[in-house]
Design an enzyme around this catalytic site. Sequence first.
Site, mmCIF file in Angstrom:
data_model
loop_
_atom_site.group_PDB
_atom_site.id
_atom_site.type_symbol
_atom_site.label_atom_id
_atom_site.label_comp_id
_atom_site.label_asym_id
_atom_site.label_seq_id
_atom_site.Cartn_x
_atom_site.Cartn_y
_atom_site.Cartn_z
ATOM 1 N NE ARG A 114 -3.454 2.391 2.787
ATOM 2 C CZ ARG A 114 -4.720 2.529 2.400
ATOM 3 N NH1 ARG A 114 -5.317 1.537 1.754
ATOM 4 N NH2 ARG A 114 -5.388 3.642 2.633
ATOM 5 C CG ASP A 236 -12.240 8.554 -1.968
ATOM 6 O OD1 ASP A 236 -12.210 8.661 -0.730
ATOM 7 O OD2 ASP A 236 -11.310 8.050 -2.630
ATOM 8 N NE ARG A 305 -11.201 -2.738 1.125
ATOM 9 C CZ ARG A 305 -10.158 -1.974 1.436
ATOM 10 N NH1 ARG A 305 -10.350 -0.811 2.037
ATOM 11 N NH2 ARG A 305 -8.929 -2.353 1.139
#
Length: 317
Positions: A114, A236, A305
């Site tokens: 990430r 977002d 998730r």
Amino acid sequence: MIQAEKFDSPFKGRSLLTWLDYEPEEILQFLDYAFLVKKQAHAGEVHQRFLGKTIALIFEKRSTRTRSSFETAFGEEGGHPVFMSTQDIQLGGKESVKDTARVLGRMFSAIEFRGFKQEHVKQLAEFSGVPVINGLTDDYHPTQALADIMTLKENFGKLKGLKWAFCGDGRNNVARSLMIISAKLGIDFAIYSPKELFPPKDIQEICAPIAAKSGAKIEISSEISVVKNADCLYTDVWVSMGEESLKEERTKLLSPYQVNKDLMAATGKSSTIFMHCLPAVIGQEVTEDVFESPASKVWDEAENRKHTIKAIMLALI
């Protein structure tokens, strides 16, 4: 009851850098795995399918859902996750990404990354020799997209024939990933964004033939009419990680694209749901009355998730 059975998957050894690398039926197989592991979790089943396995979790960017999902999903299955921040390793600094990949590949069963550069996750996959999962880069966020698809199907019982609209910064990694996965699976996808923040031409050109093949309609517009008939409005944050200096400019540019009651009503559907990848800045990209409304599915989305990330790891590792 502890079960240590193997998880049969045709994807063993592959990496997930972006959904462009997978066929529609393969993406749907990942989705089936996610529904399976969610059902098992809610039934209280305990499995040990990662027993003896390890995963390196490389984080250049902060995280709540991604880190929690990878660590708990891997640990609950008997595996050993190892968290590595930029303060812990030399990735791209004193040691090249290529060399880091070759070291980690000899010590771990898989790698999650990430961070900022898509090129870095590509190099990890190229040189490590083990499956690499993109937990987010500036370009793509594939694990988020699968959780969103799962949430969409849970609410409507299908994917084809649905339409959803991303409202806000149309260039960001979530918008791009949703465009790709929608094009692959035949879901109509709209981006409601100022022209300055339309997705780059290259991703539009990549998605166009894919959408034509699946029957998906891709629309990108600064006009509110683009959200008409949307089954889901998605947004977002207005300022992505690494762009904090642009906060004032982005707020001014994106304020007209806020998801509020009026925008929800503009879909023309009373059944429209709201989704957000989180974290949310209430009062900016979404109003509190929408975020806390029955139409908001953000907590289901957040839970998903974990189930989709577990499914991805089971499939690849």
